[in-house]
Design a protein around this motif. Structure first.
Motif, PDB file in Angstrom:
ATOM      1  N   PHE A 166      43.870  46.124  59.904  1.00 57.18           N
ATOM      2  CA  PHE A 166      42.873  45.262  59.274  1.00 57.18           C
ATOM      3  C   PHE A 166      43.209  45.041  57.801  1.00 57.18           C
ATOM      4  CE2 PHE A 166      38.765  44.782  57.019  1.00 57.18           C
ATOM      5  CZ  PHE A 166      38.350  43.590  57.596  1.00 57.18           C
ATOM      6  N   ILE A 167      43.658  46.113  57.141  1.00 55.76           N
ATOM      7  CA  ILE A 167      44.040  45.990  55.726  1.00 55.76           C
ATOM      8  C   ILE A 167      45.224  45.043  55.581  1.00 55.76           C
ATOM      9  CG2 ILE A 167      44.841  47.226  53.683  1.00 55.76           C
ATOM     10  CD1 ILE A 167      43.509  49.754  54.898  1.00 55.76           C
ATOM     11  N   THR A 173      43.785  36.717  53.915  1.00 57.44           N
ATOM     12  CA  THR A 173      42.413  36.212  53.817  1.00 57.44           C
ATOM     13  C   THR A 173      41.910  36.368  52.385  1.00 57.44           C
ATOM     14  OG1 THR A 173      41.467  38.367  54.390  1.00 57.44           O
ATOM     15  CG2 THR A 173      41.956  36.859  56.212  1.00 57.44           C
ATOM     16  N   GLN A 174      40.780  35.743  52.105  1.00 53.56           N
ATOM     17  CA  GLN A 174      40.176  35.828  50.777  1.00 53.56           C
ATOM     18  C   GLN A 174      39.335  37.098  50.692  1.00 53.56           C
ATOM     19  OE1 GLN A 174      40.807  33.804  48.222  1.00 53.56           O
ATOM     20  NE2 GLN A 174      42.260  32.714  49.524  1.00 53.56           N
ATOM     21  N   MET A 175      39.979  38.197  50.341  1.00 52.99           N
ATOM     22  CA  MET A 175      39.273  39.459  50.183  1.00 52.99           C
ATOM     23  C   MET A 175      39.491  39.970  48.763  1.00 52.99           C
ATOM     24  SD  MET A 175      39.684  43.070  52.290  1.00 52.99           S
ATOM     25  CE  MET A 175      39.023  42.389  53.813  1.00 52.99           C
ATOM     26  N   SER A 176      38.438  40.452  48.150  1.00 54.63           N
ATOM     27  CA  SER A 176      38.554  40.940  46.773  1.00 54.63           C
ATOM     28  C   SER A 176      39.358  42.242  46.737  1.00 54.63           C
ATOM     29  CB  SER A 176      37.169  41.181  46.176  1.00 54.63           C
ATOM     30  OG  SER A 176      36.527  42.274  46.817  1.00 54.63           O
ATOM     31  N   ASP A 177      39.983  42.498  45.589  1.00 54.45           N
ATOM     32  CA  ASP A 177      40.742  43.736  45.421  1.00 54.45           C
ATOM     33  C   ASP A 177      39.832  44.950  45.575  1.00 54.45           C
ATOM     34  OD1 ASP A 177      43.097  42.417  45.040  1.00 54.45           O
ATOM     35  OD2 ASP A 177      43.067  42.538  42.853  1.00 54.45           O
ATOM     36  N   LEU A 178      38.597  44.836  45.103  1.00 54.74           N
ATOM     37  CA  LEU A 178      37.645  45.941  45.187  1.00 54.74           C
ATOM     38  C   LEU A 178      37.354  46.293  46.641  1.00 54.74           C
ATOM     39  CD1 LEU A 178      35.813  47.900  43.665  1.00 54.74           C
ATOM     40  CD2 LEU A 178      34.005  46.164  43.767  1.00 54.74           C
ATOM     41  N   LYS A 179      37.130  45.268  47.462  1.00 54.85           N
ATOM     42  CA  LYS A 179      36.842  45.495  48.878  1.00 54.85           C
ATOM     43  C   LYS A 179      38.069  46.051  49.589  1.00 54.85           C
ATOM     44  CE  LYS A 179      34.493  45.310  52.697  1.00 54.85           C
ATOM     45  NZ  LYS A 179      33.381  46.272  52.942  1.00 54.85           N
ATOM     46  N   GLN A 186      38.937  54.390  52.494  1.00 50.21           N
ATOM     47  CA  GLN A 186      38.222  54.837  53.681  1.00 50.21           C
ATOM     48  C   GLN A 186      39.201  55.250  54.778  1.00 50.21           C
ATOM     49  OE1 GLN A 186      35.864  51.832  55.666  1.00 50.21           O
ATOM     50  NE2 GLN A 186      34.455  53.336  56.509  1.00 50.21           N
ATOM     51  N   ALA A 187      40.232  54.443  54.986  1.00 52.52           N
ATOM     52  CA  ALA A 187      41.247  54.767  55.984  1.00 52.52           C
ATOM     53  C   ALA A 187      41.975  56.055  55.621  1.00 52.52           C
ATOM     54  CB  ALA A 187      42.239  53.613  56.119  1.00 52.52           C
ATOM     55  N   ALA A 188      42.280  56.219  54.333  1.00 53.62           N
ATOM     56  CA  ALA A 188      42.969  57.426  53.868  1.00 53.62           C
ATOM     57  C   ALA A 188      42.118  58.667  54.127  1.00 53.62           C
ATOM     58  CB  ALA A 188      43.297  57.302  52.389  1.00 53.62           C
TER      59      ALA A 188
END
Length: 229
Positions: A166-167, A173-179, A186-188
């Motif tokens: 997903f990452i 896609t338009q995803m913010s760096d913060l998100k 979270q994955a880590a």
């Protein structure tokens, strides 16, 4: 997940204590392992390919930026200001794109670190499971219980791999760096949790084998078998 794994581990330990060791029977490897290994390799390949492409793009942008920088330094700005403005805009575009690419490479490297721990989880599982199946201190029934715990951990690790995918897809896609950073962390955390559960379970199984050793000589053989100093 962690509480569920801990509950299974405690149940298994109680089962070990109350069950006498019986002759070892052959046990098949956990089927999901091959799926986890294949998907993990696919993720690693995708990350390596992505980093390679971005590094190539970085080199191209750096060269283009350098050429423009050299050109701009030679221009008489008061004579050809309009043309220079266009070049300055182009230079700015290259610079912004370069910074964006470098940022994505940083994310890729972080994701690669996370996936490397997933690989270590698989390796630690394979080593432990191969040894446990040969340990005469455990019965076939006990190995089946171990298998269920390992199966649960591996199934959870598949969810972690899905998160990594997903990452990777988020870069298109338009995803913010913060998100994006939030998802990566979270994955880590999830992979760290599963890895710690696996290592704890491995340690408990080895300890149980040592406790069942009837003589000091037998205990020494157990230590040698599992590579304990």
């Amino acid at each position: 997940m962690k509480s569920r794994i801990k509950l299974i581990i405690c149940t298994l330990c109680l089962f070990f204590i109350t069950t006498a060791a019986r002759p070892l029977e052959s046990n098949a490897a956990i089927p999901i392992l091959e799926i986890v290994k294949a998907v993990t390799k696919k993720v690693i390949k995708a990350i390596d390919l992505g980093i390679q492409r971005l590094q190539n793009k970085t080199i191209w942008l750096q060269n283009a930026q350098k050429q423009l920088e050299n050109t701009l330094s030679k221009l008489k700005l008061d004579e050809i200001s309009n043309w220079t403005k266009k070049q300055q805009d182009l230079y700015k575009g290259y610079y912004e794109e370069l910074q964006k690419v470098k940022s994505i490479i940083t994310y890729y490297q972080r994701i690669k670190e996370i996936t490397s721990k997933q690989t270590r989880l698989i390796n630690q599982y394979e080593r432990a499971w191969n040894l446990l199946r040969q340990d005469s201190h455990f019965s076939s029934s006990e190995l089946q219980y171990m298998q269920k715990v390992y199966q649960g951990i591996l199934e959870e690790s598949m969810k972690n791999i899905d998160q990594v995918f997903f990452i990777l897809e988020s870069f298109t896609t338009q995803m913010s760096d913060l998100k994006r950073l939030e998802i990566i962390n979270q994955a880590a955390d999830q992979i760290d949790e599963n890895y710690d559960d696996l290592m704890l379970f491995n340690k408990q199984n080895v300890l149980m084998s040592l406790q069942r050793a009837k003589t000091s000589s037998d205990a020494q053989k157990v230590k040698q078998f599992y590579g304990i100093p």
